[in-house]
Design a protein around this motif. Structure first.
Motif, short mmCIF file in Angstrom:
data_model
loop_
_atom_site.label_atom_id
_atom_site.label_comp_id
_atom_site.label_asym_id
_atom_site.label_seq_id
_atom_site.Cartn_x
_atom_site.Cartn_y
_atom_site.Cartn_z
N ARG A 80 0.84 -1.21 0.00
CA ARG A 80 0.00 0.00 0.00
C ARG A 80 0.87 1.26 0.00
N MET A 81 1.89 1.25 0.84
CA MET A 81 2.77 2.42 0.92
C MET A 81 3.47 2.65 -0.41
N HIS A 82 3.90 1.57 -1.06
CA HIS A 82 4.67 1.70 -2.30
C HIS A 82 3.78 2.03 -3.50
N LEU A 83 2.72 1.27 -3.68
CA LEU A 83 1.89 1.44 -4.88
C LEU A 83 0.83 2.51 -4.74
N MET A 84 0.13 2.52 -3.65
CA MET A 84 -1.00 3.44 -3.52
C MET A 84 -0.57 4.82 -3.04
N ASP A 85 0.37 4.84 -2.08
CA ASP A 85 0.81 6.13 -1.55
C ASP A 85 2.00 6.68 -2.33
N ASP A 86 2.52 5.88 -3.27
CA ASP A 86 3.64 6.30 -4.13
C ASP A 86 4.85 6.71 -3.30
N ARG A 87 5.16 5.91 -2.28
CA ARG A 87 6.27 6.22 -1.37
C ARG A 87 7.52 5.50 -1.82
N SER A 88 8.65 6.11 -1.62
CA SER A 88 9.93 5.53 -2.01
C SER A 88 10.33 4.45 -1.01
N TYR A 89 11.31 3.63 -1.42
CA TYR A 89 11.82 2.60 -0.52
C TYR A 89 12.43 3.23 0.73
N GLU A 90 13.06 4.39 0.56
CA GLU A 90 13.66 5.07 1.70
C GLU A 90 12.59 5.48 2.72
N GLU A 91 11.48 6.02 2.22
CA GLU A 91 10.40 6.43 3.12
C GLU A 91 9.79 5.22 3.83
N ILE A 92 9.61 4.14 3.09
CA ILE A 92 9.05 2.92 3.68
C ILE A 92 10.00 2.36 4.74
N GLU A 93 11.29 2.41 4.43
CA GLU A 93 12.30 1.94 5.39
C GLU A 93 12.20 2.72 6.70
N ARG A 94 12.07 4.03 6.58
CA ARG A 94 11.96 4.89 7.77
C ARG A 94 10.74 4.52 8.61
N ASP A 95 9.62 4.25 7.94
CA ASP A 95 8.38 4.00 8.67
C ASP A 95 8.22 2.58 9.20
N THR A 96 8.84 1.61 8.51
CA THR A 96 8.65 0.21 8.90
C THR A 96 9.83 -0.40 9.64
N GLY A 97 11.01 0.17 9.44
CA GLY A 97 12.21 -0.41 10.04
C GLY A 97 12.80 -1.53 9.22
N LEU A 98 12.15 -1.90 8.11
CA LEU A 98 12.68 -2.93 7.22
C LEU A 98 13.80 -2.32 6.38
N GLN A 103 15.88 -1.62 2.85
CA GLN A 103 15.42 -1.39 1.47
C GLN A 103 15.47 -2.67 0.67
N GLY A 104 16.46 -3.51 0.92
CA GLY A 104 16.54 -4.80 0.23
C GLY A 104 15.33 -5.66 0.52
N ASN A 105 14.94 -5.74 1.80
CA ASN A 105 13.74 -6.50 2.17
C ASN A 105 12.50 -5.91 1.53
N ILE A 106 12.42 -4.60 1.52
CA ILE A 106 11.25 -3.93 0.94
C ILE A 106 11.15 -4.25 -0.54
N ARG A 107 12.26 -4.19 -1.25
CA ARG A 107 12.25 -4.51 -2.68
C ARG A 107 11.76 -5.93 -2.93
N ILE A 108 12.25 -6.86 -2.13
CA ILE A 108 11.85 -8.26 -2.28
C ILE A 108 10.36 -8.41 -1.98
N ILE A 109 9.89 -7.78 -0.91
CA ILE A 109 8.46 -7.86 -0.56
C ILE A 109 7.62 -7.29 -1.69
N VAL A 110 8.00 -6.13 -2.22
CA VAL A 110 7.24 -5.51 -3.30
C VAL A 110 7.22 -6.41 -4.53
N MET A 111 8.39 -6.92 -4.91
CA MET A 111 8.47 -7.76 -6.11
C MET A 111 7.61 -9.02 -5.95
N ARG A 112 7.77 -9.72 -4.84
CA ARG A 112 7.01 -10.96 -4.62
C ARG A 112 5.51 -10.69 -4.48
N THR A 113 5.16 -9.63 -3.80
CA THR A 113 3.75 -9.31 -3.59
C THR A 113 3.09 -8.90 -4.90
#
Length: 170
Positions: free
Chosen positions: A123-141, A143-153
């Motif tokens: 949701r943060m990446h696709l709907m809110d158009d947030r960068s991996y850096e922003e998602i990293e800040r908010d989730t603590g994950l 960027q590598g994990n975020i990329r994998i989650i986004v790709m697989r999801t």
């Protein structure tokens, strides 16, 4: 900077930039268009570019910003087009709008079936158009994990959505 110097500075990064563009857009034609737009922007600003502009990180960042800008413009154009539509929509247009709403509803349902973490990241990446850096800040994950989650999801959602739409048309 002349054309020869421009090619020497930026063309060695062509393959990497194409892969990044393809990752951002999801298809070859849009990736080529995005890459062409990047080279055009570089050419237009060739005399004002800093020295680090020839570095891969700078170019990838510039491409990502260009992609986000184009994506926002497309969204604004679409909303302006709906606001400026004269008269009632024709039947085919109305059918397309209904189908689009149904697809959005189905996709939201599929996202709701994901794990809490995956749903939040997508949701943060696709709907809110947030960068991996922003998602990293908010989730603590990372960027590598975020990329994998986004790709697989995205892959999982696409497969499930295709399965659903096949049942609609069958």
């Amino acid at each position: 900077m002349d054309a020869r110097e421009f090619k020497q500075r930026f063309m060695p990064h062509h393959r990497l930039l194409y892969r990044v563009a393809y990752h951002l857009t999801g298809n070859a034609q849009d990736a080529e268009d995005l890459l062409q737009d990047l080279y055009l922007k570089l050419w237009q600003k060739r005399d004002d570019l800093p020295d680090e502009a020839a570095k891969e990180a700078y170019l990838v960042s510039m491409m990502r910003h260009l992609f986000v800008d184009q994506h926002r413009l497309k969204r604004l154009d679409a909303s302006a087009e709906l606001k400026n539509a004269d008269g009632p929509p024709d039947e085919r247009s109305l059918d397309r709008q209904i189908d689009a709403r149904d697809e959005v509803t189905q996709m939201e349902g599929l996202i709701n079936e994901l794990s809490e973490r995956d749903a939040k990241v997508i949701r943060m990446h696709l709907m809110d158009d947030r960068s991996y850096e922003e998602i990293e800040r908010d989730t603590g994950l990372t960027q590598g994990n975020i990329r994998i989650i986004v790709m697989r999801t995205r892959k999982k959602l696409k497969e499930q959505f295709i399965r659903i739409t096949k049942t609609w048309t069958s």
